[in-house]
Write an enzyme that holds these catalytic residues in place. Structure first.
Site, PDB file in Angstrom:
ATOM      1  N   GLY A 487      70.338  28.660  28.247  1.00 37.72           N
ATOM      2  CA  GLY A 487      71.730  28.704  27.867  1.00 37.72           C
ATOM      3  C   GLY A 487      72.309  27.325  27.621  1.00 37.72           C
ATOM      4  O   GLY A 487      73.304  27.170  26.946  1.00 37.72           O
ATOM      5  N   ASP A 600      73.719  31.675  36.606  1.00 39.55           N
ATOM      6  CA  ASP A 600      72.756  32.227  35.658  1.00 39.55           C
ATOM      7  C   ASP A 600      71.387  32.411  36.313  1.00 39.55           C
ATOM      8  O   ASP A 600      70.385  31.889  35.856  1.00 39.55           O
ATOM      9  CB  ASP A 600      72.652  31.315  34.423  1.00 39.55           C
ATOM     10  CG  ASP A 600      72.028  32.043  33.226  1.00 39.55           C
ATOM     11  OD1 ASP A 600      71.864  33.277  33.312  1.00 39.55           O
ATOM     12  OD2 ASP A 600      71.705  31.378  32.223  1.00 39.55           O
TER      13      ASP A 600
END
Ligand SMILES: *[C@@H]1O[C@H](CO)[C@@H](O)[C@H](O)[C@H]1NC(C)=O
Ligand SMILES: *[C@@H]1O[C@H](CO)[C@@H](O)[C@H](O)[C@H]1NC(C)=O
Ligand SMILES: *[C@@H]1O[C@H](CO)[C@@H](O)[C@H](O)[C@H]1NC(C)=O
Ligand SMILES: *[C@@H]1O[C@H](CO)[C@@H](O)[C@H](O)[C@H]1NC(C)=O
Ligand SMILES: *[C@@H]1O[C@H](CO)[C@@H](O)[C@H](O)[C@H]1NC(C)=O
Ligand SMILES: *[C@@H]1O[C@H](CO)[C@@H](O)[C@H](O)[C@H]1NC(C)=O
Ligand SMILES: *[C@@H]1O[C@H](CO)[C@@H](O)[C@H](O)[C@H]1NC(C)=O
Ligand SMILES: *[C@@H]1O[C@H](CO)[C@@H](O)[C@H](O)[C@H]1NC(C)=O
Ligand SMILES: *[C@@H]1O[C@H](CO)[C@@H](O)[C@H](O)[C@H]1NC(C)=O
Ligand SMILES: *[C@@H]1O[C@H](CO)[C@@H](O)[C@H](O)[C@H]1NC(C)=O
Ligand SMILES: *[C@@H]1O[C@H](CO)[C@@H](O)[C@H](O)[C@H]1NC(C)=O
Length: 799
Positions: A487, A600
């Site tokens: 990400g 995450d």
């Protein structure tokens, strides 16, 4: 037996320091071995002490008698001091506040009521042990551990009073320092007022009177300015130096009546005292040295401010400049300026300010030069550090950590400290200049090379390193070998000149300024745990922001878990990965200074080293990308399938969001399958079925990765599944903390039967939804809406 008069040691002038905390221990004094034995260690009704008489403990370690704190002092005190240290070093003083002027007319004796008392010339009581004594014959005995006991003359185990219960400024091995829970009184060490006066000074050390296992140093018995942190069974939390301590054994006792610590010295032949950890011991611009006496001295260009106080052992007044700084003086037209004297080997003061935007030693120097209140600077890998005002807590001979403190002095001061002798002729000057130029060039070249070399090796051995973009491009062969993309950007493999393999992450989508970036990178760099991937360095050149990590040979967990052609991880390894990951996260959530939410967690972000030890990657980056979590959400930082419901409902994100993702991942570790999968008509989730099977049929085996062929510890499988189900509860307050997760996995806590999380019921057939929601509401009517998460083993209801 007649007792001869003892001559006072002439070197006594440098004896006590303001506060002794043997606890913090730094300097050691080797003691001389064996001493002549002394006739008596006892004061009895028929034998008192007066003048320069003394008694010595049986093994010759400690002496009790009259002493003066300094050679010139007219005040006499009764005290205990080391027999084998030539410098008179008192560990205990009876009449701290009430000295006598003439020891030969004073007397330390057993009084008629059995107490030990100190009488002055007129037989008035100056000091007394002051206790009620149920015996008509007592003696006072000095013991080899430095304890003075007043006890029954016939029965030595009947002790009525002892000096260990009334410590002064020294905590001796074997003595307790703690809290009497019945009276709420805590024993206190109080520093001497100064070297000539043992009366209680401004600093004291005591255990927390509120009952936690930590020590405080108090200023004037009120303001706490140091705490040890709580005891964690082997060190005090905020004294990590104790990890390197192989000399002291601390024992903690917590009973219904008292709480105390006692410590013992593992090696009898050493005696210890600490100095330099005392805050501002040597005052402004004084440097402390634990190794060589005297402990305090003024740094170059400075002189003692008040010699009288200094000689009495109170160095806290510190030092003053020999020559005032040019800056701030009105001397326009004068070409003299201030300059910097490099002090390597000097521990810098803590209160620095970082000027992260300055990228070179020269910039850092001129930044300091341009502000009149700047007194020192230091430039190292982390950036430019500057100090304003007085420098406190300098420590000499500290060893070098690679950074040099540059001290600001008047240029004339610097010259005088450099050039001791004038130079004879111009020829010599010329030769010297040439030699200097050549030497400078050589040093410059050598430093440039060695700096580069050092950086690379430091990347492996020590602290974080700044890299240039060119260096990283070279190390990664122009970013040719991509390891993956997350990400926050793509990751490339690379290797440093010394062939350390690294992983280089090119960050994307940064919104941060240079200064903030450096600050946060250096914060991330300090977070180190065996289950967290280590940040070795970074590069920040304009918009190019890269992070350099240690390389993980076994790649990420998803490749090991889901790739069809890889051999399935065995159960033991999987469990180890689950526990390790939980530990890493627990560290981030609970043990770092600022709680860090990962945001995450998924198998892609769990990396495995050569022996499959898991390390959490990418932590702290959510913060780098933006403190504002809504931005994280809008850019979809988290990954579907692992996102806790609160990401979507928009309530504030807490560490429990990570717990949710961890739970999802844990189910994947057990089952070897993705928690959801993209199909033609949307996302299909497996977990409702898995969870339901488990809850309804109590059949954990069916959850297990079929590739394992049932070869697993089923008790662990069940524990993991129940725990995972707790982790993915909709209400974050129902989810356990990462710390509890670790405890459950390690078997210290039991997981009870979890309710079915509602959110996972979505995306299933209507019949299933009906079935599960009925089951679920049945459950929630049985228990409360948020049932107990876990219970301890002792009162566990289990399954
Ligand atoms: C204690 O007294 C003895 C004699 O009894 C003397 O030899 C010794 O030096 C004294 N010790 C100290 C430390 O004063
Ligand atoms: C001490 O007191 C006991 C009674 O309490 C008495 O019998 C004994 O004689 C006394 N001893 C001395 C030395 O006074
Ligand atoms: C000595 O005192 C201890 C503690 O008070 C007691 O337990 C013990 O019985 C006494 N011994 C004698 C011989 O009186
Ligand atoms: C000691 O402190 C505790 C808690 O602070 C309190 O409950 C207790 O009553 C206190 N005891 C005394 C003797 O003051
Ligand atoms: C002890 O607790 C009280 C009340 O909670 C607090 O006011 C006080 O500061 C605490 N004392 C110390 C030394 O922590
Ligand atoms: C000491 O023990 C009491 C119970 O006896 C407990 O409540 C307290 O937390 C303990 N204190 C420490 C610091 O371990
Ligand atoms: C104790 O210290 C002495 C002197 O420093 C040293 O010679 C000896 O080996 C030490 N003993 C132990 C058991 O460490
Ligand atoms: C030094 O300190 C002593 C004791 O505090 C004080 O009496 C004296 O005036 C001071 N001297 C100077 C020069 O400040
Ligand atoms: C410094 O010099 C300027 C002019 O040269 C003068 O105006 C100013 O008052 C001086 N300041 C001090 C503190 O002497
Ligand atoms: C010097 O630095 C101090 C502390 O940061 C600051 O308060 C002051 O304004 C600065 N002075 C100048 C002239 O920049
Ligand atoms: C740089 O110096 C500062 C201040 O002395 C220190 O806190 C930091 O750890 C140092 N960083 C490195 C990489 O040596």
């Amino acid at each position: 037996m007649p007792v001869s008069f003892a001559a006072m040691a002439p070197s006594m002038a440098a004896c006590a320091i303001p506060l002794y905390l043997s606890l913090l221990v730094v300097s050691f004094l080797a003691l001389h071995q064996a001493s002549p034995s002394y006739a008596s260690d006892t004061i009895s009704p028929g034998r008192s002490l007066s003048g320069h008489q003394n008694i010595t403990s049986a093994g010759g370690q400690f002496v009790l008698g009259f002493f003066t704190p300094t050679a010139s002092s007219k005040n006499y005190y009764v005290g205990i001091w080391y027999n084998k240290i030539s410098l008179l070093t008192a560990v205990w003083v009876a009449n701290r506040e009430t000295p006598v002027t003439d020891p030969s007319t004073s007397e330390l004796r057993i009084s008629d009521d059995g107490n030990l008392v100190l009488l002055d010339r007129s037989k008035g009581i100056i000091w007394s042990t002051g206790t009620a004594i149920p015996s008509n014959s007592t003696v006072a005995v000095i013991l080899d551990d430095g304890n003075l006991q007043l006890r029954d003359a016939a029965n030595s185990s009947q002790v009525f009073w002892q000096s260990f219960d009334h410590p002064c400024d020294t905590w001796l091995p074997g003595a307790t320092l703690g809290l009497n829970k019945l009276t709420n009184q805590s024993q206190t060490l109080t520093a001497w007022r100064n070297k000539a006066d043992p009366a209680p000074g401004i600093f004291s050390l005591e255990i927390d009177p509120n009952g936690t296992s930590q020590y405080y140093i108090l200023w004037k018995m009120s303001r706490i300015y140091w705490t040890s942190g709580v005891w964690n069974d082997h060190i005090f939390n905020l004294v990590p130096e104790m990890n390197q301590n192989y000399i002291y054994d601390f024992q903690f006792v917590n009973s219904s009546t008292e709480m105390h610590f006692r410590y013992t010295v593992k090696n009898d032949s050493i005696t210890s005292r600490q100095q330099c950890l005392v805050y501002a011991l040597c005052g402004p611009f004084g440097s402390c040295n634990d190794v060589v006496k005297p402990f305090c001295k003024c740094i170059e260009g400075f002189r003692v401010k008040n010699q009288t106080e200094w000689d009495l052992g109170d160095q806290s007044g510190g030092c003053e400049r020999k020559t005032p700084l040019h800056c701030g003086r009105n001397s326009s037209g004068n070409s003299e300026t201030d300059a910097f004297l490099p002090l390597s080997n000097m521990r810098p003061p803590d209160n620095s300010q970082i000027l992260a935007t300055l990228g070179s030693d020269e910039d850092c120097e001129s930044a300091c030069l341009n502000n009149c209140s700047c007194t020192a600077y230091s430039y190292n890998a982390t950036g430019c550090f500057v100090w304003y005002g007085a420098l406190l807590n300098l420590q000499d001979q500290y060893g070098t950590d690679g950074s040099t403190l540059h001290l600001r002095l008047a240029a004339s001061e610097l010259q005088s400290s450099k050039s001791k002798k004038g130079v004879g002729t111009w020829i010599i000057v010329g030769v010297v200049v040439v030699v200097i130029i050549v030497a400078c060039l050589a040093i410059l070249l050598w430093r440039r090379r060695s700096r580069r070399m050092m950086r690379k090796s430091k990347a492996v051995g020590g602290s974080m390193v700044p890299f240039t973009y060119r260096e990283l491009r070279h190390a990664t062969k122009n970013f040719s070998h991509k390891l993956g993309g997350g990400g926050f950007g793509s990751v490339f493999e690379g290797s440093l000149p010394d062939s350390t393999v690294i992983a280089v992450k090119k960050l994307e989508g940064l919104y941060q300024g240079e200064k903030q970036f450096r600050t946060e990178v250096s914060t991330i760099g300090t977070i180190q745990h065996v289950n967290l991937v280590r940040l070795l360095g970074f590069c920040s050149e304009g918009s190019r922001k890269l992070l350099v990590y240690e390389f993980m040979p076994k790649g990420s967990l998803d490749t090991q878990l889901f790739r069809s052609n890889s051999t399935a991880l065995d159960w033991k390894t999987r469990y180890q990965i689950a526990v390790g990951t939980a530990r890493g996260l627990a560290y981030l959530h609970e043990q770092c200074r600022d709680c860090i939410i990962h945001c995450d967690i998924k198998p892609e972000n769990i990396l495995l080293d050569a022996s499959f030890v898991p390390k959490v990657a990418d932590f702290g980056l959510a913060k780098l990308v933006g403190r504002d979590f809504s931005r994280v959400l809008t850019t979809m930082r988290g990954t579907r399938g692992y996102l806790a419901p609160e990401w979507i409902t928009g309530v504030a994100i807490t560490a429990k969001a990570d717990v949710y993702s961890y739970g999802m991942m844990l189910l994947e570790i057990v089952s070897g399958r993705r928690n959801s999968e993209q199909t033609e008509d949307g996302i299909a989730a497996y977990f409702p079925k898995l969870v339901a099977t488990m809850l309804v049929a109590d059949d954990v085996e069916s959850l297990l990765d079929p590739r394992l062929g049932g070869d697993a510890n089923l008790e662990e499988v069940e524990r993991a599944c129940k725990l995972a189900c707790w982790c993915i509860q909709d209400g974050e307050s129902c989810r356990p903390t990462m710390g509890q997760v670790v405890q459950v996995l390690e078997g210290f806590l039991d997981a009870t039967m979890p309710p079915i999380p509602r959110s996972i019921l979505l995306a299933e057939t209507p019949e299933e939804i009906k079935f599960f929601s009925e089951l679920s509401s049945e459950q929630s009517s049985q228990t409360s809406s948020c049932p107990r998460t876990q219970s301890t083993k002792s009162n566990s209801s289990g399954v």
